[in-house]
Structure formats: structure tokens, C-alpha cells
Scaffold this motif. Structure first.
Motif, PDB file in Angstrom:
ATOM      1  N   ARG A  61     -43.608  -5.100  24.247  1.00  0.00           N
ATOM      2  CA  ARG A  61     -43.899  -5.915  23.072  1.00  0.00           C
ATOM      3  C   ARG A  61     -44.563  -5.083  21.976  1.00  0.00           C
ATOM      4  O   ARG A  61     -45.325  -4.172  22.269  1.00  0.00           O
ATOM      5  CB  ARG A  61     -44.806  -7.089  23.448  1.00  0.00           C
ATOM      6  CG  ARG A  61     -44.177  -8.039  24.460  1.00  0.00           C
ATOM      7  CD  ARG A  61     -45.115  -9.193  24.788  1.00  0.00           C
ATOM      8  NE  ARG A  61     -44.508 -10.108  25.742  1.00  0.00           N
ATOM      9  CZ  ARG A  61     -45.082 -11.219  26.161  1.00  0.00           C
ATOM     10  NH1 ARG A  61     -46.303 -11.548  25.713  1.00  0.00           N
ATOM     11  NH2 ARG A  61     -44.466 -12.007  27.025  1.00  0.00           N
ATOM     12  N   SER A  62     -44.267  -5.447  20.727  1.00  0.00           N
ATOM     13  CA  SER A  62     -44.891  -4.811  19.560  1.00  0.00           C
ATOM     14  C   SER A  62     -45.603  -5.896  18.758  1.00  0.00           C
ATOM     15  O   SER A  62     -45.115  -7.032  18.649  1.00  0.00           O
ATOM     16  CB  SER A  62     -43.842  -4.121  18.686  1.00  0.00           C
ATOM     17  OG  SER A  62     -43.159  -3.120  19.411  1.00  0.00           O
ATOM     18  N   PHE A  63     -46.756  -5.525  18.163  1.00  0.00           N
ATOM     19  CA  PHE A  63     -47.574  -6.481  17.416  1.00  0.00           C
ATOM     20  C   PHE A  63     -47.898  -5.912  16.040  1.00  0.00           C
ATOM     21  O   PHE A  63     -47.963  -4.694  15.852  1.00  0.00           O
ATOM     22  CB  PHE A  63     -48.876  -6.769  18.178  1.00  0.00           C
ATOM     23  CG  PHE A  63     -48.659  -7.372  19.544  1.00  0.00           C
ATOM     24  CD1 PHE A  63     -48.665  -8.743  19.712  1.00  0.00           C
ATOM     25  CD2 PHE A  63     -48.446  -6.555  20.653  1.00  0.00           C
ATOM     26  CE1 PHE A  63     -48.459  -9.304  20.971  1.00  0.00           C
ATOM     27  CE2 PHE A  63     -48.244  -7.103  21.906  1.00  0.00           C
ATOM     28  CZ  PHE A  63     -48.259  -8.484  22.067  1.00  0.00           C
ATOM     29  N   ASP A  64     -48.132  -6.820  15.084  1.00  0.00           N
ATOM     30  CA  ASP A  64     -48.536  -6.375  13.752  1.00  0.00           C
ATOM     31  C   ASP A  64     -50.057  -6.263  13.686  1.00  0.00           C
ATOM     32  O   ASP A  64     -50.759  -6.458  14.685  1.00  0.00           O
ATOM     33  CB  ASP A  64     -47.993  -7.324  12.670  1.00  0.00           C
ATOM     34  CG  ASP A  64     -48.536  -8.742  12.808  1.00  0.00           C
ATOM     35  OD1 ASP A  64     -49.530  -8.947  13.544  1.00  0.00           O
ATOM     36  OD2 ASP A  64     -47.979  -9.654  12.171  1.00  0.00           O
ATOM     37  N   LEU A  73     -38.841  -6.271  23.588  1.00  0.00           N
ATOM     38  CA  LEU A  73     -37.666  -5.579  24.108  1.00  0.00           C
ATOM     39  C   LEU A  73     -37.731  -5.631  25.627  1.00  0.00           C
ATOM     40  O   LEU A  73     -38.726  -5.244  26.234  1.00  0.00           O
ATOM     41  CB  LEU A  73     -37.650  -4.129  23.629  1.00  0.00           C
ATOM     42  CG  LEU A  73     -36.499  -3.238  24.099  1.00  0.00           C
ATOM     43  CD1 LEU A  73     -35.174  -3.742  23.536  1.00  0.00           C
ATOM     44  CD2 LEU A  73     -36.740  -1.788  23.696  1.00  0.00           C
ATOM     45  N   GLN A  74     -36.660  -6.119  26.251  1.00  0.00           N
ATOM     46  CA  GLN A  74     -36.652  -6.213  27.698  1.00  0.00           C
ATOM     47  C   GLN A  74     -35.261  -5.910  28.234  1.00  0.00           C
ATOM     48  O   GLN A  74     -34.271  -5.894  27.505  1.00  0.00           O
ATOM     49  CB  GLN A  74     -37.114  -7.602  28.148  1.00  0.00           C
ATOM     50  CG  GLN A  74     -36.279  -8.756  27.635  1.00  0.00           C
ATOM     51  CD  GLN A  74     -36.948 -10.093  27.916  1.00  0.00           C
ATOM     52  OE1 GLN A  74     -37.861 -10.505  27.190  1.00  0.00           O
ATOM     53  NE2 GLN A  74     -36.503 -10.761  28.963  1.00  0.00           N
ATOM     54  N   GLY A  75     -35.199  -5.666  29.545  1.00  0.00           N
ATOM     55  CA  GLY A  75     -33.924  -5.349  30.156  1.00  0.00           C
ATOM     56  C   GLY A  75     -34.026  -5.229  31.670  1.00  0.00           C
ATOM     57  O   GLY A  75     -35.117  -5.297  32.242  1.00  0.00           O
ATOM     58  N   GLY A 111     -27.666  -1.099  25.859  1.00  0.00           N
ATOM     59  CA  GLY A 111     -28.329  -0.857  24.587  1.00  0.00           C
ATOM     60  C   GLY A 111     -28.935   0.533  24.541  1.00  0.00           C
ATOM     61  O   GLY A 111     -29.313   1.098  25.571  1.00  0.00           O
ATOM     62  N   LEU A 112     -29.025   1.069  23.332  1.00  0.00           N
ATOM     63  CA  LEU A 112     -29.700   2.345  23.088  1.00  0.00           C
ATOM     64  C   LEU A 112     -30.712   2.087  21.987  1.00  0.00           C
ATOM     65  O   LEU A 112     -30.343   1.796  20.847  1.00  0.00           O
ATOM     66  CB  LEU A 112     -28.705   3.427  22.670  1.00  0.00           C
ATOM     67  CG  LEU A 112     -29.299   4.816  22.420  1.00  0.00           C
ATOM     68  CD1 LEU A 112     -29.886   5.391  23.718  1.00  0.00           C
ATOM     69  CD2 LEU A 112     -28.245   5.764  21.863  1.00  0.00           C
ATOM     70  N   SER A 113     -31.999   2.179  22.342  1.00  0.00           N
ATOM     71  CA  SER A 113     -33.057   1.776  21.425  1.00  0.00           C
ATOM     72  C   SER A 113     -34.023   2.917  21.173  1.00  0.00           C
ATOM     73  O   SER A 113     -34.220   3.781  22.024  1.00  0.00           O
ATOM     74  CB  SER A 113     -33.815   0.577  22.018  1.00  0.00           C
ATOM     75  OG  SER A 113     -34.988   0.293  21.276  1.00  0.00           O
ATOM     76  N   ASN A 114     -34.647   2.892  19.978  1.00  0.00           N
ATOM     77  CA  ASN A 114     -35.789   3.776  19.759  1.00  0.00           C
ATOM     78  C   ASN A 114     -36.995   3.196  20.486  1.00  0.00           C
ATOM     79  O   ASN A 114     -36.917   2.145  21.126  1.00  0.00           O
ATOM     80  CB  ASN A 114     -36.053   3.980  18.267  1.00  0.00           C
ATOM     81  CG  ASN A 114     -36.397   2.684  17.552  1.00  0.00           C
ATOM     82  OD1 ASN A 114     -36.276   1.589  18.095  1.00  0.00           O
ATOM     83  ND2 ASN A 114     -36.831   2.797  16.308  1.00  0.00           N
ATOM     84  N   GLY A 115     -38.131   3.870  20.401  1.00  0.00           N
ATOM     85  CA  GLY A 115     -39.262   3.517  21.250  1.00  0.00           C
ATOM     86  C   GLY A 115     -39.780   2.106  21.072  1.00  0.00           C
ATOM     87  O   GLY A 115     -40.152   1.452  22.046  1.00  0.00           O
ATOM     88  N   ASP A 116     -39.835   1.589  19.825  1.00  0.00           N
ATOM     89  CA  ASP A 116     -40.443   0.279  19.602  1.00  0.00           C
ATOM     90  C   ASP A 116     -39.428  -0.842  19.433  1.00  0.00           C
ATOM     91  O   ASP A 116     -39.813  -1.986  19.165  1.00  0.00           O
ATOM     92  CB  ASP A 116     -41.366   0.322  18.387  1.00  0.00           C
ATOM     93  CG  ASP A 116     -40.614   0.649  17.097  1.00  0.00           C
ATOM     94  OD1 ASP A 116     -39.386   0.855  17.147  1.00  0.00           O
ATOM     95  OD2 ASP A 116     -41.267   0.709  16.034  1.00  0.00           O
ATOM     96  N   GLY A 117     -38.134  -0.527  19.559  1.00  0.00           N
ATOM     97  CA  GLY A 117     -37.125  -1.570  19.460  1.00  0.00           C
ATOM     98  C   GLY A 117     -36.763  -1.961  18.044  1.00  0.00           C
ATOM     99  O   GLY A 117     -36.050  -2.942  17.843  1.00  0.00           O
ATOM    100  N   SER A 118     -37.223  -1.217  17.035  1.00  0.00           N
ATOM    101  CA  SER A 118     -36.885  -1.544  15.654  1.00  0.00           C
ATOM    102  C   SER A 118     -35.448  -1.153  15.306  1.00  0.00           C
ATOM    103  O   SER A 118     -34.913  -1.613  14.305  1.00  0.00           O
ATOM    104  CB  SER A 118     -37.860  -0.851  14.694  1.00  0.00           C
ATOM    105  OG  SER A 118     -37.791   0.558  14.849  1.00  0.00           O
TER     106      SER A 118
END
Length: 205
Positions: A61-64, A73-75, A111-118
Motif C-alpha cells: 500500500r502507498s499513502f499520501d 498493489l497485490q498479487g 503485470g510488470l510494475s515499478n516499486g510503488d505501483g504508479s
């Protein structure tokens, strides 16, 4: 006789330091000459595309700054590659929330994601859905859903791009195209190639 021996000994001791210094210099020269040569520096190892850790049935999870969750992001299984700092994910699911509160959900077989899922590249039964939302003027912005074998999504920038055939749903309206470029912030939707659409009557348009 005794005095002669004494004089000889005194002469020997006078030159003894010089003799010892010469022997030490000779020994140092011999050691340098016969010492093994230094090994050459090992060549730098080229980066290898190999995972350095795995995650199973995970959720990130990412937070502001205010503590609100912006992405999850999960899998089923993820492999992290340090050379590219990316996550390769099986059974990927991504949930994101825009500043206006609208939620976006993305799913795919891989999926291919960067570290924070952005930023995430979705392949295999890929789907990105932006939920309907009531705009400040009271009108309803309908749900948007993108479907295809490959979708490239940027959740922070609210963009979806694909260079392969896609299906776009806007409410009950349905469009197909060979390529797609969608930018919500700039309010631009571009469909290329063989474009077809079916519009349904009613407020969904």
C-alpha cells in the motif's frame, strides 16, 4: 698480538653497520624481484536480470502526506528484479484513488510494475476500470472500462495506453480499436486503426 686482534675487532665493529645495511638492501631487492605479481583486478560484473526476492499472496500500500491510501498493489506471486527495480506479478490487482475520490481498479493475469505501483504494464485478460463519479456541476461521469490483452497504465497521471486491440466501455457505449491513448487529466481519448462504436440511447452518453 693481543693489541693487533683488538684493533682488528674494533675495525670490524666500525664497519659492521654498513655491512648489515648492505645485506638488508640486497635481501629487499631479492624479495621484490621474486615476489609474485599482483593479480589483475576482476572485471566488473555486468548487471544480471535475476530476482533477488519473492513475495506470495502479497499486498503493498502507498499513502499520501495526509495518511490516505492512494494505491494498493497485490498479487498471487511477485518477483523483484534489482537491475530494473521492477516487480513481475502473477494475478496482479491494483486499486488506486485519484484526488477527486474516483477509484481505478486494474487486473490482469500478469503485470510488470515499478516499486510503488504508479506505473504498471498489464498483459493477459487485462482490464482497467474507472468508476462513475458525480461531477461538481451535478452531472454523472459514467464508468470507463478498458479491456485487452495488453494495457499500460499510469495511475498517478491517470493515463492508459495500448498498441494492441482494445475494447472501451463508457457506460453502456462500446468502442473497439487497434490502438488507444487515454489521458484523463488532459481530457483526451484517441482511438486509432479500425475503430467501431455502438452508442446506446439514454444519459449514459
Amino acid at each position: 698480538m693481543r693489541s693487533r686482534w683488538r684493533r682488528g675487532w674494533d675495525g670490524f665493529t666500525l664497519y659492521l653497520p654498513v655491512v648489515l645495511m648492505g645485506l638488508m638492501a640486497l635481501a629487499s631487492w631479492w624479495l621484490v624481484r621474486n615476489a609474485p605479481s599482483a593479480l589483475p583486478d576482476a572485471p566488473a560484473r555486468a548487471p544480471v536480470h535475476e530476482p533477488d526476492y519473492f513475495m506470495k499472496d502479497f499486498s503493498v500500500r502507498s499513502f499520501d502526506a495526509a495518511g490516505r491510501m492512494t494505491r494498493q498493489l497485490q498479487g498471487e506471486m511477485a518477483r523483484h528484479y534489482p537491475d530494473t527495480d521492477t516487480l513481475e506479478i502473477d494475478g496482479v490487482q491494483l486499486n488506486a484513488q485519484a484526488p477527486d475520490g474516483r477509484r481505478t481498479r486494474a487486473t490482469a493475469l500478469h503485470g510488470l510494475s515499478n516499486g510503488d505501483g504508479s506505473e504498471v504494464q498489464l498483459s493477459g485478460d487485462a482490464r482497467v476500470t474507472r468508476e462513475a463519479v458525480r461531477l461538481p456541476d451535478g452531472t454523472l461521469s459514467p464508468e470507463l472500462r478498458f479491456e485487452g490483452e495488453f494495457l499500460h497504465a499510469w495511475t498517478s497521471e491517470e493515463r492508459v495506453v495500448s498498441d494492441r486491440p482494445v475494447v472501451l466501455w463508457r457506460g453502456a457505449d462500446r468502442f473497439t480499436a487497434d490502438r488507444l491513448r487515454y489521458d484523463n487529466l488532459d481530457q483526451v481519448l484517441q482511438l486509432d486503426g479500425r475503430v467501431r462504436g455502438v452508442l446506446q440511447p439514454g444519459p449514459a452518453r
